[in-house]
Design a protein around this motif. Sequence first.
Motif, PDB file in Angstrom:
ATOM      1  N   ASP B 355       4.839 -28.794  11.866  1.00  0.00           N
ATOM      2  CA  ASP B 355       3.364 -28.397  12.155  1.00  0.00           C
ATOM      3  C   ASP B 355       3.015 -27.958  13.341  1.00  0.00           C
ATOM      4  OD1 ASP B 355       1.057 -28.995  10.729  1.00  0.00           O
ATOM      5  OD2 ASP B 355       0.345 -29.747  12.522  1.00  0.00           O
ATOM      6  N   SER B 457      -6.524 -26.348   7.739  1.00  0.00           N
ATOM      7  CA  SER B 457      -6.372 -27.665   8.207  1.00  0.00           C
ATOM      8  C   SER B 457      -4.879 -28.053   8.169  1.00  0.00           C
ATOM      9  CB  SER B 457      -7.010 -28.747   7.699  1.00  0.00           C
ATOM     10  OG  SER B 457      -6.384 -30.036   7.665  1.00  0.00           O
ATOM     11  N   GLY B 458      -4.279 -28.517   9.330  1.00  0.00           N
ATOM     12  CA  GLY B 458      -2.848 -29.009   9.511  1.00  0.00           C
ATOM     13  C   GLY B 458      -2.497 -30.338   9.031  1.00  0.00           C
ATOM     14  N   VAL B 459      -3.294 -31.044   8.429  1.00  0.00           N
ATOM     15  CA  VAL B 459      -3.058 -32.476   7.945  1.00  0.00           C
ATOM     16  C   VAL B 459      -2.674 -32.465   6.468  1.00  0.00           C
ATOM     17  CG1 VAL B 459      -4.175 -34.416   7.348  1.00  0.00           C
ATOM     18  CG2 VAL B 459      -4.999 -33.302   9.340  1.00  0.00           C
TER      19      VAL B 459
END
Lengths: 88, 678
Positions: B355, B457-459
Amino acid sequence: VIPEILEALRQPRTARDLAGELGLPLGVVEDVLRLLAGRGYVRAAGIDCHACSVRALCQGSGEKVWCLAPGAWRTGSPAPGPGPAPPA
Amino acid sequence: VGNPNTGKSTLINALSGADLQVGNWSGTTVERMEAHFSCGGRRVTLVDLPGTYSLSATTPEEALARRELLEQRPDVVLDVVDAGNLERNLYLTLELTELGHPLVVVLNLVDEAAEKGITLDAAALERELGVPVVATVASRGQGLAEVAARALHPALPGPQVSYPPLIEEAVGELARSLEVPHRRWLALAALAEEEVEVPEAARPVLEKWRHRLREAGVDAFLEIAEARYRRARDLARAAAGEARGGHGLTERLDSLVLHPVLGVPVFLAGFFVVFRFTYLFSDPWVEFAGAVQEVLAGWIGALGLPRLVRSFLAEGLVGGLGTVLAFTPVLFFLYLALSFLESSGFLARMAFLADRVMKSVGLPGRGFLPLLLGFGCNVPALYATRTLEGFHDRLRVAMAIPFMACSARMTVFALFAAVFFPRQADLVVFGLYLGGLSLGLLTAMLLSHLTPPSVTSGVMELPPYRMPTAAVLLRLARLRTMDFVRGAGGVILAAVLVVWLLLNVPPGDLSQSLYGRLAGALGFLFRPLGIEDWRLVGALVPGFVAKEVVVGTLGVSYLGSQAGTALGLNEGLQALGQALVAALQGTLNAFPAMVGLPQLVSAPPEVPGGLPGALSASVSPAGALAYMTFVLLYTPCVATMAAQAREFGRRWAAASAAWQLTLAWLAGLLVYQVGSRL
């Protein structure tokens, strides 16, 4: 479940923090946040890495910090169940 | 139906013997899938739906699951619940009870729950819910017979959740005005102001109650959700004991695998082991397939057929198609190793670790999963970019995907690495994979200066670690290898036919054939890369169509110039027997070799013959490395270009192809110029 989460989000927190503080399974907290975010009650305020000593080396995504969405809570609408009413 | 990653597809495969895609991450199933089987003399159709946390339909996959449940009226709903995350999963179960479908709850993954120290009481849950509850471990076939038996006698659930009196009153009146089987759920959804279709006749009642609830200061959405969560909590407490303290396997492994400093080295080591495993175990079987190819060509040579027919069969079909098929063991063992990483949960963690790197090059963190898919095939990876938000995020990932070494390119790497770098083959291929990934990320980084920043979003959600069974891994590897053979077969056959034809026009010296002269005309471009042989250059041209064709074309053009030795039946069988024994010995030796121990059985010395022998004489190791680099980086295939054009427009597809060719040539030049001086 929901009143406690909304009350706790008066201060921005991560899902993990909320789960720890409220004694709820992390998955449940994530689902509640997803549900509430979908209806505009809460929003992601950013990613929490600032306190981490290895943030320069870290490959992780950090964790989303959640907070109450400003103005999203309807005026006069109390939190459900026995929880305290949130600010208008 | 059930939450994501609870084993729905695994359950259906286990019940019906189907081959639905399974994986250890959320979102493996993105569309409606069907499987059939017979049960108690009845033909049963099982429908697999994408995982969903609720019926609120916040994503297209959740909307699909909801539509199917509301519109198709199934005879029975199997609600697959993760026994280790009962409270979370029961929210959906409670919604399902309100739909009014006959219901069976499948309490899956009870083994994982037991590992967490959770004691489950399926009977207590059954008493509370009033519907059959069956504990299973679908991946190991436990509890399946009971699921099948009880699915034939499901129960219609009664109301499970008590809502506040005003809401109950509203639901009661509104439900009476709705003439659908799922009226209680629909009334609740409408009061919660979800996007549902309410019949015109019921609208006045709905508006009246919405107004009354607002007047009373009741937020129906929050009240309904809260009541369900509370009931889910009570049910979970009744059915599952508290988990014992301490860290579970997932937490313990994650402390190492997701460690900020150790994480990346651990994963690089993991991927290196994948390539080492692939080479050590596939090499004996590639040798065996090569021996089969030589024996077949020998038998064809002994048939006394006309020269042209013999040439087509021995050099065209066996030399071309056979050479590609000879490398299917490499793909099988690669898929086997990758299936383990995927099913165990390691692959999802790799995306998690990447990420930060992804963000630093202007890519969204979640974009790493399409990149990983690109190692299998670039085309589905390009379509997987649809999960990202924003055109420019998708574009950046899509421009990086063609540099991911797909399995078709693996056949070229396997051949050249075995011929030119037999002792470091695994390291060379590992380096090529990393090189492709790095140049893909570089491409994205350059593009991020030209296009707006990331919005995705990186989640992402991490699945638990799971030990997949050998049967599941073998099935996945077999299915994917067969997919490759089926998909590539037609293209390779067509290309081999065309190349063989061009090689034999006019008959005689192959270098003077139409193909030889066309390839020779392009030679000046590749001389600086150390690639001078016209047959190597020529194979790159049909490689534009598909990379699977490169090895087949090399087989036709190299073996076409070698006079095959005619073999008798007995000679051939004897050669096959010897090759089989050697392959079995090689497999035995692969086990200790994985950890660097001496061989169990002394293997016969290898004498390169056929295509490997011819190749080793036609290019230097540095030139071979430059060739592999060029194959790694130039346009993967026509299908990838078409997918890019369809998703992003022709101009971006053309720009991508031009960039790939430029980068491939420059990188090949660099590799050769540096390599030839070492």
